[in-house]
Design a protein around this motif. Structure first.
Motif: not given
Length: 406
Positions: A63-72, A120-124
């Motif tokens: 989830p970190l790898a997938v959602f980090v773009l959303f986080g940006g 993982g989503v939180g980290a992203a």
């Protein structure tokens, strides 16, 4: 100096905002270091197979790898501070639930994986905002990054050590209680930040896809940026990904798990040295200077490949840790001072996403490839690739000739 960066030329590093941010990052990294120990002790203690630990850790990383773009995108849209506080609240909830599950019994694997995915989503959601916050809380971006890198190295050693002690004295559930507390402290400190408004804060934002596309345009417009990241994806897949599991296997099988723990501590100490060097050295061309430090990583890979005695292994770990830390400070500072603030979160997210995916792929393939060609051959090939990466960084003029901002 970029608009909206820092608070003035005479502002000291340890101002109110930097102190709060430093505490937030330090305690959160301390908590992150506990997670592998807690998962391993909790799942194995519940009688689950070794593979369950890998599944749980993968549930955090994917989830970190997938959602980090959303986080940006969300950090640019709603401000990094808000997203980081929200991310800490999410991680606090996940860690608290895991604390209850491990304390009250033997939790099902699906529940552990699901709550690890929440973390993982939180980290992203959290990670992209780190890059853009540093320039807003310090006028000396390189010094701030160096201090944070030293803290990260120390917490990388302290977190697992504290978790191991707590597991021995109490349980995996107690580790997750402590882990939840670190996110609570981090969230409170970030909530207390008082950042001066920046011009880009009020810029109207488009939809998610439009913002992502705009971030990609900004990314492509900087040849030094995409050049380094393109080179680094190869490096992550071929060197950084395989080296961690293969190092663990090589040292543990040859010298025991205690020696491996000592070697990781030595590597962390080397990272502290690299961070301290970055506090003092201010090269005119930071990416070139960072690249010139990286051959030390190849030295470590040769030491591992030749399976040299423990003293040589320690020296290799120390110089590799120092070189990696110095490069990371030079890279972080360059990105934070050359990229416009309104695009920084999204561009940092592209960097993190690409690195995570390729490192994860390299880790996954390390075992099968090592079985096919031999662990020593893979280490020595990694040393050659490391030197080729350094050559590519120095030959590419947009990278090697990029000068310090300001």
């Amino acid at each position: 100096m970029l608009p909206g960066v820092g608070g003035g030329p005479a502002e000291p590093l340890w101002n109110r905002n930097f102190r709060y941010f430093f505490v937030a990052r330090t305690v959160a990294l301390f908590g992150d270091g506990m997670i592998p120990v807690a998962l391993t002790a909790g799942l194995l203690g519940a009688g689950r197979p070794t593979s369950s630990v890998g599944y749980a850790l993968a549930s955090w990383m994917a989830p970190l790898a997938v959602f980090v773009l959303f986080g940006g995108v969300l950090a640019d849209k709603f401000t990094p501070r808000r997203m980081m506080v929200a991310a800490d609240v999410l991680r606090l909830a996940g860690a608290s639930a895991l604390a209850v599950l491990f304390t009250t019994g033997s939790p099902p694997l699906w529940a552990v994986c699901s709550l690890s995915a929440v973390a993982g989503v939180g980290a992203a959601l959290f990670q992209p905002g780190v890059a853009s916050t540093v320039p807003r809380i310090s006028t000396d971006v390189q010094r701030a990054n160096a201090v944070l890198r030293v803290s990260e190295a120390l917490m990388t050693m302290a977190g697992p050590a504290f978790a191991g002690l707590l597991v021995g004295l109490a349980s995996a559930g107690a580790v997750y209680v402590a882990n939840a507390a670190t996110f609570a402290v981090s969230g409170i400190c970030l909530f207390l930040l008082r950042l001066a408004p920046a011009p880009h804060d009020e810029v109207p934002r488009g939809g998610f896809v439009a913002e992502l596309v705009d971030g990609w345009r900004e990314f492509r417009a900087r040849s030094w940026l995409w050049g380094v990241i393109a080179i680094w994806t190869v490096y992550g897949f071929a060197v950084l990904g395989p080296v961690q599991p293969l190092t663990a296997v090589r040292i543990t099988e040859g010298h025991g798990s205690g020696t491996y723990g000592v070697m990781m501590a030595v590597s962390g100490a080397g990272s502290v040295v690299g961070g301290l060097l970055a506090l003092r050295l201010r090269p005119r061309r930071p990416l070139a200077a960072g690249a010139l430090a990286l051959p030390a990583v190849a030295v470590n890979l040769v030491v591992l490949g030749l399976d040299l005695p423990v003293a040589a292994l320690g020296a290799g770990q120390a110089v590799a840790g120092a070189a990696s830390a110095f490069w990371l400070v030079m890279w972080s500072t360059t990105v934070q001072t050359h990229v416009p603030p309104e695009a920084l979160n999204r561009l940092h997210a592209y960097d993190v996403a690409g690195s995570l995916l390729m490192v994860a792929a390299g880790r996954a393939l390390a075992g099968p490839v090592a079985e096919a060609v031999g662990t020593s051959s893979l280490f020595l090939a990694g040393a050659v690739i490391n030197l080729l990466v350094v050559s590519a960084l120095l030959v590419a003029r947009p990278i090697s000739r990029l000068e310090r901002a300001g």
